[in-house]
Design an enzyme around this catalytic site. Structure first.
Site, PDB file in Angstrom:
ATOM      1  N   GLU A   4       8.955  -0.111   5.268  1.00 15.36           N
ATOM      2  CA  GLU A   4       7.415  -0.158   4.996  1.00 15.36           C
ATOM      3  C   GLU A   4       6.943  -1.408   4.130  1.00 15.36           C
ATOM      4  O   GLU A   4       5.810  -2.025   4.451  1.00 15.36           O
ATOM      5  CB  GLU A   4       7.279   1.042   4.087  1.00 15.36           C
ATOM      6  CG  GLU A   4       5.804   1.100   3.360  1.00 15.36           C
ATOM      7  CD  GLU A   4       4.994   1.876   4.344  1.00 15.36           C
ATOM      8  OE1 GLU A   4       4.708   2.909   3.908  1.00 15.36           O
ATOM      9  OE2 GLU A   4       4.357   1.254   5.175  1.00 15.36           O
ATOM     10  N   ASP A   5       7.882  -1.865   3.263  1.00 10.59           N
ATOM     11  CA  ASP A   5       7.532  -2.985   2.407  1.00 10.59           C
ATOM     12  C   ASP A   5       7.742  -4.358   3.092  1.00 10.59           C
ATOM     13  O   ASP A   5       7.968  -5.428   2.607  1.00 10.59           O
ATOM     14  CB  ASP A   5       8.028  -2.906   1.041  1.00 10.59           C
ATOM     15  CG  ASP A   5       7.635  -1.929   0.566  1.00 10.59           C
ATOM     16  OD1 ASP A   5       6.357  -1.405   0.563  1.00 10.59           O
ATOM     17  OD2 ASP A   5       8.389  -1.325  -0.675  1.00 10.59           O
TER      18      ASP A   5
END
Ligand code: MN
Length: 531
Positions: A75-76
């Site tokens: 996600e990051d």
């Protein structure tokens, strides 16, 4: 910072390959999160490392522990999915992506839709391990909630209380449920929290010496009657749970007998009944307060004997009698059924996911809050906080799978049904509408109200205008633009999936008997005025 040694120390598996994989994932994730910090200013990696340790402590398999280490990395954009797949396998990536997907569904407020959102999360998860990583994630975030910007805290705490704690409960994870609740409570209602904390402190202080005496007498008696292998402890009721119970009892603390309960943990199931006999011979039980959750386990799998007795030293005391295994189950629930040995057995049988299938099956009804009553898509949207009806497709699903549970088809089928048959959608206000896969904004409009359907001018999905034939996806926010002058056209029929919408469009177009009658009435009414 949780060290790799601590994680390995908690791991159930003693396979060298598993341990090496976790050690490798630890270094890999640490590097991926380098330079990234938490709200508290600490290195970000403390978060995935803490989660990995907790998953290991819960007895989760190596896939879940490694997925825990990577749950925020994709996600990051700190790690590339391809790389995770190549280095750690397809299953790890599957769980990581599942957790990422879950994070996209946000609680939008209204308590009355909590049940629908819980269902959405369970449906989206598809593999129980995804939910378990998400719960561990939420747990660790709750322990550091004070560092999160103030305006976000209450929403996160509410979401924890309304969504995640009940999911933990349905998975039989009693410890997780209780801890999530008590971490969230002060952020949701600080005054009530302070009050209950005081109430509990006073109550336990009062009963403590007496309870210690009862414990001593009881232990002595158990040994005298031949029970050797047992232990006792005192369990203090959680603050949120006490708060809820006090509300139910009109704030009358004298009606609550289980603020402090005495637990007797014995070796075997037979010993539970032996211990029960000894307890009842020693102290008079209160009528109507005896529950045998061993003979009749709770829908979430909880097993224990509860009895409330009158003691000379501590007044009314609740006793909980169970085996060590039941105790572990009550704390870790489904997670404790996914121990390494069991996983290994399942895996060697060639099944897809390393889940404890019979457990998943037995949990489905409680997970999805079953009722036999069939319902329409509207029943979800109009769910007003009472126990929500579950849609018919769910009961059908459970029935269809009742026979083949424990097999590969079961898990595959479950995923298939969840994903290919239904989508869960939001109105801009946060109402949840569930529709068949492939449903369009027109279906959505008619599912909300016939009048809205009949006057659909346009539709926005996640804030963007879309054509009517657009297929909707899980978690989409759909906004219908209504205009009095808008009316259904023949073309709409091709752009709908549900029988309900098709019927209403035909009616509006005058293609059904009802529709023809309605049009005649309309014509009669409008003609004189127009001429
Ligand atoms: Mn996280």
């Amino acid at each position: 910072m949780t060290t790799v040694k601590e994680i390995l120390g908690e791991m159930r598996s003693d396979s060298e390959a598993d341990r090496e994989l976790v050690a490798k994932a630890y270094e890999f994730s640490k590097k991926a999160h380098e330079g990234h910090t938490r709200y508290s200013g600490e290195p970000y990696f403390i978060h995935p490392a803490a989660i990995a340790k907790q998953l290991a402590e819960m007895g989760m398999d190596v896939t879940t522990i490694v997925a825990g280490l990577f749950h925020d990395a994709v996600e990051d954009a700190r790690a590339v999915p391809k790389e995770i797949e190549k280095e750690f396998g397809k299953e790890v990536l599957f769980v990581v992506e599942g957790v990422t997907k879950l994070g996209k569904h946000k609680y939008r407020g209204a308590e009355r839709h909590a049940e629908s959102l819980r269902r959405l999360l369970i449906a989206t998860a598809s593999d129980i391990r995804v939910l378990i990583v998400k719960l561990a994630d939420r747990y660790h975030n709750m322990t550091t909630l004070e560092y999160v910007p103030e305006e976000k805290r209450r929403r996160i705490a509410l979401e924890t209380l309304e969504i995640y704690a009940p999911i933990a409960d349905r998975l039989g994870m009693g410890k997780m449920k209780r801890e999530l609740e008590d971490l969230a409570f002060p952020f949701v209602d600080p005054d009530a929290y302070a009050h209950i904390l005081e109430v509990r402190k006073l109550a336990t202080k009062e009963t403590e010496p007496g309870l210690a005496k009862v414990q001593k007498v009881l232990r002595h008696e158990l040994v005298k009657r031949g029970l050797r292998d047992f232990r006792t402890d005192i369990r203090i009721k959680g603050l949120w749970s006490l708060h809820q119970k006090l509300k139910r009892k009109n704030d009358d603390i004298t009606k609550i007998h289980d603020i402090a309960a005495l637990r007797i943990i014995v070796a075997g199931e037979n010993d539970c009944y032996t211990a029960l006999g000894i307890v009842h011979a020693l102290y008079k039980p209160l009528p109507g307060e005896f529950k045998d959750y061993i003979a009749f386990k709770k829908p979430n799998g909880y097993r224990s004997i509860h009895t409330t007795v009158l003691t000379k030293d501590a007044g009314i005391v609740e006793m909980q009698i169970r085996t060590e295994e039941m105790h572990r189950d009550a704390q870790y629930g489904i997670a404790s059924h996914m121990s390494y040995k069991q996983l290994h057995k399942e895996a060697s049988r060639g099944s897809f996911a390393t889940l404890s299938f019979s457990w998943v099956r037995s949990l489905i009804p409680s997970l999805l809050n079953f009722s036999k009553k069939p319902s329409t898509p509207m029943s979800l949207a109009s769910d007003n906080g009472k126990s929500a009806e579950s849609p018919r497709w769910l009961s059908e699903l459970a029935e269809a799978h009742a026979e083949i549970a424990g097999s590969r088809e079961f898990v595959e089928g479950l995923k298939e049904d969840f994903f290919s048959h239904r989508v869960f959608l939001f109105t801009p206000k946060g109402d949840v509408v569930d529709l068949p896969y492939g449903a369009t904004p027109i279906d959505f409009a008619y599912a909300i109200h016939t009048d809205l359907g009949d006057h659909t001018q346009g539709a926005k999905v996640n804030g963007k205008l879309v054509p009517f034939e657009t297929s909707l996806h899980n978690g989409d926010v759909v906004e219908i633009i209504r205009r009095e002058s808008a009316h259904p056209s023949e073309k709409w029929l091709a752009a709908t999936k549900t029988a309900l919408a098709k019927k209403q469009i035909r009616t509006a177009l005058g293609l059904t008997e009802v529709g023809r009658r309605r049009q005649r009435v309309r014509r009669r009414r409008t003609t004189p005025r127009n001429s």
